[in-house]
Design a protein around this motif. Sequence first.
Motif, short mmCIF file in Angstrom:
data_model
loop_
_atom_site.label_atom_id
_atom_site.label_comp_id
_atom_site.label_asym_id
_atom_site.label_seq_id
_atom_site.Cartn_x
_atom_site.Cartn_y
_atom_site.Cartn_z
N ALA A 289 57.17 43.46 41.81
CA ALA A 289 55.85 43.16 41.24
C ALA A 289 55.67 41.66 41.02
O ALA A 289 54.58 41.11 41.24
CB ALA A 289 55.67 43.91 39.92
N HIS A 290 56.73 40.98 40.61
CA HIS A 290 56.66 39.52 40.45
C HIS A 290 56.41 38.84 41.79
O HIS A 290 55.68 37.84 41.87
CB HIS A 290 57.94 38.99 39.82
N LEU A 291 57.02 39.37 42.87
CA LEU A 291 56.75 38.80 44.19
C LEU A 291 55.29 38.97 44.55
O LEU A 291 54.66 38.05 45.12
CB LEU A 291 57.65 39.44 45.24
N TYR A 292 54.71 40.13 44.26
CA TYR A 292 53.29 40.34 44.52
C TYR A 292 52.46 39.26 43.81
O TYR A 292 51.50 38.71 44.39
CB TYR A 292 52.86 41.72 44.03
N ALA A 293 52.80 38.97 42.55
CA ALA A 293 52.05 37.97 41.78
C ALA A 293 52.23 36.58 42.38
O ALA A 293 51.28 35.79 42.46
CB ALA A 293 52.49 37.99 40.32
N HIS A 294 53.45 36.27 42.80
CA HIS A 294 53.72 34.99 43.46
C HIS A 294 52.89 34.86 44.73
O HIS A 294 52.30 33.79 45.01
CB HIS A 294 55.20 34.88 43.79
N ALA A 295 52.81 35.94 45.51
CA ALA A 295 52.05 35.91 46.76
C ALA A 295 50.57 35.66 46.51
O ALA A 295 49.89 34.99 47.31
CB ALA A 295 52.26 37.22 47.53
N VAL A 296 50.05 36.19 45.40
CA VAL A 296 48.65 35.93 45.05
C VAL A 296 48.46 34.43 44.82
O VAL A 296 47.51 33.82 45.34
CB VAL A 296 48.25 36.73 43.80
N GLY B 119 47.21 41.55 39.86
CA GLY B 119 47.54 42.72 39.07
C GLY B 119 48.12 43.88 39.84
O GLY B 119 48.41 44.93 39.25
N ARG B 120 48.32 43.74 41.14
CA ARG B 120 48.85 44.84 41.94
C ARG B 120 50.30 45.14 41.55
O ARG B 120 51.10 44.22 41.32
CB ARG B 120 48.78 44.50 43.42
N VAL B 121 50.65 46.42 41.47
CA VAL B 121 52.01 46.85 41.18
C VAL B 121 52.52 47.71 42.34
O VAL B 121 51.73 48.30 43.08
CB VAL B 121 52.08 47.65 39.86
N PRO B 122 53.83 47.77 42.54
CA PRO B 122 54.37 48.56 43.65
C PRO B 122 54.09 50.05 43.49
O PRO B 122 54.14 50.60 42.39
CB PRO B 122 55.88 48.28 43.57
N VAL B 123 53.80 50.69 44.62
CA VAL B 123 53.68 52.15 44.69
C VAL B 123 54.56 52.62 45.83
O VAL B 123 54.99 51.82 46.68
CB VAL B 123 52.21 52.59 44.89
N SER B 124 54.83 53.92 45.86
CA SER B 124 55.79 54.45 46.83
C SER B 124 55.43 54.11 48.27
O SER B 124 56.31 53.82 49.09
CB SER B 124 55.90 55.97 46.68
N GLU B 125 54.14 54.12 48.58
CA GLU B 125 53.72 53.86 49.95
C GLU B 125 54.04 52.44 50.42
O GLU B 125 54.02 52.15 51.61
CB GLU B 125 52.22 54.13 50.10
N ASP B 126 54.33 51.55 49.46
CA ASP B 126 54.66 50.17 49.82
C ASP B 126 56.05 50.04 50.41
O ASP B 126 56.36 49.02 51.05
CB ASP B 126 54.59 49.26 48.58
N ARG C 201 54.17 48.44 54.60
CA ARG C 201 52.81 48.06 55.02
C ARG C 201 52.53 46.65 54.54
O ARG C 201 53.27 46.11 53.70
CB ARG C 201 51.79 49.03 54.44
N ASP C 202 51.51 46.05 55.10
CA ASP C 202 51.09 44.73 54.64
C ASP C 202 50.58 44.83 53.20
O ASP C 202 49.90 45.80 52.83
CB ASP C 202 49.97 44.17 55.52
N ILE C 203 50.91 43.79 52.42
CA ILE C 203 50.44 43.72 51.04
C ILE C 203 49.59 42.45 50.92
O ILE C 203 50.11 41.34 50.85
CB ILE C 203 51.62 43.66 50.03
N ALA C 204 48.27 42.63 50.92
CA ALA C 204 47.37 41.49 50.80
C ALA C 204 47.37 40.99 49.36
O ALA C 204 47.61 41.76 48.42
CB ALA C 204 45.96 41.89 51.22
#
Length: 261
Positions: free
Chosen positions: A211-218, A120-127, A113-116
């Motif tokens: 999780a680091h990619l999520y932080a980079h995307a922010v 502080g977001r961390v990966p969950v199974s639905e991702d 799914r899209d991750i906006a």
Amino acid sequence: MNSSLFVHQRTAALLLQHWRSGELLTELPASLKPETLTQGYDSQDQLFAAAAGPRAGWKLGVGSPAAMRAANLSRPLVGQLEAQRCHPDGVHIQLPAVTPVTIECEVAFVLGRDIAPQAGRVPVSEDIRATCVTFEVVRSRFVDRKAVGWPSFVADNVGFEALVIGNSLGAGIDIPLLATLAETTEVYVDGELRARGLTGDAATDPLVSLAHLYAHAVERGQTLKAGDVVTTGAMCQPFDLDATGHKVSARFLGQTLSLTL
């Protein structure tokens, strides 16, 4: 150099020229050299836009605790995957020039799914739609990517050349699967065992990398897209190949993933 005088478009233009020609740089000219990671990522974005290929996802590098500590980094380096450089099992990769490449066997996730951007977001199974084994072929536009500094290497899209993607091994977060892959995967070159899984601080945790990619995307104001491939960094010991004509294969869970150069 005065940071206010840095023009990332000029840096990207020179790197793109070398992407296309295959010729390697010793280093960037002083006037084009990014001094910060932010300047490096600005140049990378411009390089990727100028290459005019659709993005298939993301790569992370220098992501194990030991590697980040040695590099004085708080987060892995992030690059972008060009769709036309992503391939299925068994592909023959034609390099733009006969220069050394680094082979990394990795774990990748396909986003479900899209991750906006969300601090502080961390990966969950639905991702996670799928977990796969990949081979990344690293071929920097620099003679020695470690000597030019991390901002220049980031500008060079973290040395991305090609990615070979295996079949889905399952959806969601499967910790036992990730552990089994790290413990049992073997990499062969021309039928000879070349690498096994990394352990301890030398090993990259795929979910931490995500999780680091999520932080980079922010930080970059970037929405990650459903279907993006995220290859998370070396699972097995990386190694260099100095010539073409090789077959590289990974064996894991009764399956294989291979490429030829």
